[in-house]
Design a protein around this motif. Structure first.
Motif, PDB file in Angstrom:
ATOM      1  N   PRO A 189       0.841  -1.199   0.000  1.00 41.90           N
ATOM      2  CA  PRO A 189       0.000   0.000   0.000  1.00 41.90           C
ATOM      3  C   PRO A 189       0.880   1.254   0.000  1.00 41.90           C
ATOM      4  O   PRO A 189       2.097   1.172   0.230  1.00 41.90           O
ATOM      5  N   PRO A 190       0.305   2.431  -0.248  1.00 35.82           N
ATOM      6  CA  PRO A 190       1.063   3.668  -0.083  1.00 35.82           C
ATOM      7  C   PRO A 190       1.626   3.761   1.339  1.00 35.82           C
ATOM      8  O   PRO A 190       0.977   3.356   2.309  1.00 35.82           O
ATOM      9  N   VAL A 191       2.856   4.277   1.446  1.00 33.32           N
ATOM     10  CA  VAL A 191       3.540   4.348   2.740  1.00 33.32           C
ATOM     11  C   VAL A 191       3.980   5.788   2.983  1.00 33.32           C
ATOM     12  O   VAL A 191       4.614   6.405   2.115  1.00 33.32           O
ATOM     13  N   CYS A 192       3.651   6.317   4.151  1.00 35.38           N
ATOM     14  CA  CYS A 192       4.062   7.671   4.550  1.00 35.38           C
ATOM     15  C   CYS A 192       5.202   7.591   5.560  1.00 35.38           C
ATOM     16  O   CYS A 192       5.301   6.630   6.331  1.00 35.38           O
ATOM     17  N   ARG A 193       6.040   8.620   5.561  1.00 30.83           N
ATOM     18  CA  ARG A 193       7.001   8.787   6.650  1.00 30.83           C
ATOM     19  C   ARG A 193       6.486   9.912   7.542  1.00 30.83           C
ATOM     20  O   ARG A 193       6.426  11.068   7.124  1.00 30.83           O
ATOM     21  N   VAL A 194       6.098   9.554   8.748  1.00 32.19           N
ATOM     22  CA  VAL A 194       5.535  10.505   9.697  1.00 32.19           C
ATOM     23  C   VAL A 194       6.432  10.546  10.930  1.00 32.19           C
ATOM     24  O   VAL A 194       6.637   9.520  11.590  1.00 32.19           O
ATOM     25  N   ASN A 195       6.997  11.720  11.219  1.00 31.65           N
ATOM     26  CA  ASN A 195       7.934  11.871  12.345  1.00 31.65           C
ATOM     27  C   ASN A 195       9.050  10.838  12.295  1.00 31.65           C
ATOM     28  O   ASN A 195       9.446  10.267  13.312  1.00 31.65           O
ATOM     29  N   GLY A 196       9.514  10.579  11.083  1.00 30.80           N
ATOM     30  CA  GLY A 196      10.650   9.676  10.912  1.00 30.80           C
ATOM     31  C   GLY A 196      10.294   8.208  10.812  1.00 30.80           C
ATOM     32  O   GLY A 196      11.159   7.385  10.501  1.00 30.80           O
ATOM     33  N   GLN A 197       9.028   7.855  11.037  1.00 29.73           N
ATOM     34  CA  GLN A 197       8.599   6.452  11.012  1.00 29.73           C
ATOM     35  C   GLN A 197       7.759   6.158   9.773  1.00 29.73           C
ATOM     36  O   GLN A 197       6.948   6.988   9.353  1.00 29.73           O
ATOM     37  N   LEU A 198       7.944   4.972   9.180  1.00 31.18           N
ATOM     38  CA  LEU A 198       7.142   4.573   8.029  1.00 31.18           C
ATOM     39  C   LEU A 198       5.784   4.033   8.485  1.00 31.18           C
ATOM     40  O   LEU A 198       5.711   3.170   9.364  1.00 31.18           O
ATOM     41  N   VAL A 199       4.719   4.557   7.873  1.00 31.19           N
ATOM     42  CA  VAL A 199       3.351   4.181   8.238  1.00 31.19           C
ATOM     43  C   VAL A 199       2.597   3.801   6.970  1.00 31.19           C
ATOM     44  O   VAL A 199       2.500   4.597   6.027  1.00 31.19           O
ATOM     45  N   ARG A 200       2.057   2.580   6.920  1.00 31.65           N
ATOM     46  CA  ARG A 200       1.296   2.132   5.747  1.00 31.65           C
ATOM     47  C   ARG A 200      -0.139   2.673   5.793  1.00 31.65           C
ATOM     48  O   ARG A 200      -0.760   2.699   6.858  1.00 31.65           O
ATOM     49  N   ILE A 201      -0.642   3.080   4.613  1.00 32.50           N
ATOM     50  CA  ILE A 201      -2.052   3.480   4.506  1.00 32.50           C
ATOM     51  C   ILE A 201      -2.805   2.280   3.934  1.00 32.50           C
ATOM     52  O   ILE A 201      -3.088   2.190   2.731  1.00 32.50           O
ATOM     53  N   ASN A 202      -3.120   1.329   4.786  1.00 33.08           N
ATOM     54  CA  ASN A 202      -3.635   0.029   4.343  1.00 33.08           C
ATOM     55  C   ASN A 202      -4.997   0.122   3.670  1.00 33.08           C
ATOM     56  O   ASN A 202      -5.320  -0.691   2.802  1.00 33.08           O
ATOM     57  N   ASP A 203      -5.825   1.111   4.072  1.00 33.10           N
ATOM     58  CA  ASP A 203      -7.174   1.172   3.505  1.00 33.10           C
ATOM     59  C   ASP A 203      -7.190   1.638   2.054  1.00 33.10           C
ATOM     60  O   ASP A 203      -8.240   1.608   1.400  1.00 33.10           O
ATOM     61  N   LEU A 204      -6.042   2.029   1.510  1.00 32.34           N
ATOM     62  CA  LEU A 204      -5.968   2.403   0.097  1.00 32.34           C
ATOM     63  C   LEU A 204      -5.626   1.219  -0.796  1.00 32.34           C
ATOM     64  O   LEU A 204      -5.598   1.339  -2.018  1.00 32.34           O
ATOM     65  N   GLY A 205      -5.345   0.073  -0.197  1.00 34.58           N
ATOM     66  CA  GLY A 205      -5.095  -1.139  -0.972  1.00 34.58           C
ATOM     67  C   GLY A 205      -3.675  -1.241  -1.500  1.00 34.58           C
ATOM     68  O   GLY A 205      -2.898  -0.281  -1.480  1.00 34.58           O
ATOM     69  N   ILE A 206      -3.337  -2.427  -1.973  1.00 37.54           N
ATOM     70  CA  ILE A 206      -1.994  -2.705  -2.499  1.00 37.54           C
ATOM     71  C   ILE A 206      -1.890  -2.195  -3.934  1.00 37.54           C
ATOM     72  O   ILE A 206      -2.801  -2.374  -4.747  1.00 37.54           O
ATOM     73  N   ILE A 207      -0.797  -1.570  -4.256  1.00 41.58           N
ATOM     74  CA  ILE A 207      -0.570  -0.992  -5.586  1.00 41.58           C
ATOM     75  C   ILE A 207      -0.098  -2.084  -6.537  1.00 41.58           C
ATOM     76  O   ILE A 207       0.798  -2.871  -6.199  1.00 41.58           O
ATOM     77  N   ASN A 208      -0.682  -2.139  -7.737  1.00 38.33           N
ATOM     78  CA  ASN A 208      -0.195  -3.057  -8.766  1.00 38.33           C
ATOM     79  C   ASN A 208       0.462  -2.268  -9.900  1.00 38.33           C
ATOM     80  O   ASN A 208       0.412  -1.033  -9.928  1.00 38.33           O
ATOM     81  N   SER A 209       1.065  -2.965 -10.847  1.00 37.51           N
ATOM     82  CA  SER A 209       1.817  -2.306 -11.923  1.00 37.51           C
ATOM     83  C   SER A 209       0.923  -1.430 -12.786  1.00 37.51           C
ATOM     84  O   SER A 209       1.317  -0.327 -13.203  1.00 37.51           O
ATOM     85  N   GLU A 210      -0.287  -1.907 -13.060  1.00 36.29           N
ATOM     86  CA  GLU A 210      -1.212  -1.126 -13.892  1.00 36.29           C
ATOM     87  C   GLU A 210      -1.562   0.201 -13.215  1.00 36.29           C
ATOM     88  O   GLU A 210      -1.598   1.252 -13.858  1.00 36.29           O
ATOM     89  N   THR A 211      -1.822   0.136 -11.909  1.00 39.46           N
ATOM     90  CA  THR A 211      -2.145   1.345 -11.162  1.00 39.46           C
ATOM     91  C   THR A 211      -0.971   2.318 -11.172  1.00 39.46           C
ATOM     92  O   THR A 211      -1.144   3.527 -11.367  1.00 39.46           O
ATOM     93  N   MET A 212       0.237   1.792 -10.966  1.00 40.66           N
ATOM     94  CA  MET A 212       1.413   2.647 -10.953  1.00 40.66           C
ATOM     95  C   MET A 212       1.605   3.352 -12.288  1.00 40.66           C
ATOM     96  O   MET A 212       1.901   4.558 -12.339  1.00 40.66           O
ATOM     97  N   GLU A 213       1.433   2.626 -13.402  1.00 40.42           N
ATOM     98  CA  GLU A 213       1.566   3.239 -14.727  1.00 40.42           C
ATOM     99  C   GLU A 213       0.535   4.352 -14.905  1.00 40.42           C
ATOM    100  O   GLU A 213       0.830   5.410 -15.473  1.00 40.42           O
ATOM    101  N   SER A 214      -0.686   4.112 -14.437  1.00 45.16           N
ATOM    102  CA  SER A 214      -1.742   5.118 -14.539  1.00 45.16           C
ATOM    103  C   SER A 214      -1.407   6.350 -13.713  1.00 45.16           C
ATOM    104  O   SER A 214      -1.601   7.485 -14.156  1.00 45.16           O
ATOM    105  N   TRP A 215      -0.881   6.143 -12.495  1.00 45.58           N
ATOM    106  CA  TRP A 215      -0.526   7.271 -11.625  1.00 45.58           C
ATOM    107  C   TRP A 215       0.604   8.103 -12.222  1.00 45.58           C
ATOM    108  O   TRP A 215       0.591   9.316 -12.152  1.00 45.58           O
TER     109      TRP A 215
END
Length: 357
Positions: A26-52
């Motif tokens: 899923p998309p991952v944020c760095r918040v106050n130095g720590q990596l935090v996953r945004i799990n409710d946005l789902g896992i990114i696939n290659s097709e989605t990445m190309e579109s983005w």
């Protein structure tokens, strides 16, 4: 399929410093130095990445990414231009990933950053020489220098030229004129822009990073010929920074560079960012070195290993060791002792200093 702009908006709600988009997670944020996953946005696939990528980049930028394998640009993902970001897209294991750094719009003050005002103003009031801000990636080096440029802009009548990759903070002309050049857009690279800047009547130069021998050599020459030069290096500590600059050059030039650096270096701020005790933000710990005659002599004579002791014993003129800065943060209750000890260059000495306090 969710839009990449919706993903960015969801990430910005968490006040991150960075957003990572990578296939398989899923998309991952760095918040106050720590990596935090945004799990409710789902896992990114290659097709989605190309579109983005097609949403974020122009056709020419997409072509450059495919040809070179990476791309570094700045962008404003919101229509109101309220947020600016630095985007680095790169190919890895057959797919693309994106790292987005959030660029703050407001330039913080020295107090906001945790830099002593006396030190910030001391460096800003100089008329020539080299001032370096160093530290690992993401420790606010550019932000600290931008605060100094902002102070100069509002308090001195200077011509300031910045060379950045990309431009992180916009400066509006005030008492000074501030011209900002972005590599890849306004100029080919740091070295070319820096050579050109010396013919553009600058008083103050900000070089986003001294990346190679040519840019280091030109920066030293600029500092030596009556310009105030600010720049950054990915080093930890003043002594290691001095060694890094000298080691860029071939052995047969190093003594000459020691002499040149000794005469031009004005000071070094070496930064670390630590998670605060309440876990809500980060605090700055900084080693501060001011180039005294003793330190200049150590650089000339290749006794750089003695610089740390000079910093430790000259607190009265504004110098500060990293351990002293860490101990102060612990004493003020801003950072936990265990967190501070991780960043100490000499943990045993840090423990002794903490006991004394």
């Amino acid at each position: 399929m969710i839009s990449v702009h919706a993903v960015i908006e969801a990430a910005l709600a968490q006040s991150p410093s960075d957003l990572h988009l990578s296939v398989g997670v899923p998309p991952v944020c760095r918040v106050n130095g720590q990596l935090v996953r945004i799990n409710d946005l789902g896992i990114i696939n290659s097709e989605t990445m190309e579109s983005w990528l097609a949403e974020l980049l122009s056709q020419n930028q997409l072509l450059e990414l495919r040809n070179k394998g990476d791309l570094d640009i700045s962008l404003t993902p919101r229509a109101d231009h309220a947020v600016r970001m630095r985007l680095n897209a790169y190919r890895q294991r057959g797919s693309y990933s994106v790292a987005l750094r959030v660029l703050n719009q407001d330039i913080p003050s020295f107090e906001d950053l945790g830099i002593p005002r006396s030190i910030g103003e001391r460096f800003c009031n100089m008329h020539h020489g080299l001032v370096l801000v160093t530290g690992p990636t993401g420790t606010g080096k550019t932000t600290s220098i931008s605060a100094m440029i902002d102070w100069i802009n509002h308090n001195r009548a200077c011509h300031v030229i910045t060379i950045e990759d990309p431009i992180e903070y916009f400066h509006k002309h005030d008492r000074s004129m501030v011209h900002q050049r972005e590599t890849g857009t306004d100029t080919a690279n740091f070295a070319t822009a820096l050579r050109g800047a010396l013919r553009e009547d600058p008083d103050v130069l900000f070089i986003g990073e001294m990346r190679d021998l040519e840019s280091v050599a030109t920066a030293l020459t600029a500092a030596e010929t009556g310009h105030l030069v600010f720049s950054t290096l990915h080093t930890i500590g003043a002594a290691k920074t001095i060694d890094r600059i000298i080691d860029v050059f071939p052995m047969n030039q190093q003594q000459q560079i020691r002499v040149q650096l000794a005469s031009t270096l004005q000071g070094i701020i070496s930064q670390q960012l630590l998670l605060t005790a309440d876990g809500t933000s980060r605090a700055l710990a900084a080693e501060i070195m001011i180039a005294t005659p003793a330190i200049r002599n150590m650089i000339r004579e290749n006794h750089v290993q003695m610089v740390d002791s000079v910093i430790t014993t000259n607190a009265k003129i504004g110098m500060c060791s990293l351990d002293a800065s860490l101990v102060r943060l612990v004493k003020e209750g801003r950072v936990a002792a265990d967190e501070a000890r991780v960043y100490s260059s000499t943990p045993e000495q840090f423990d002794q200093m903490l006991k004394r306090h």
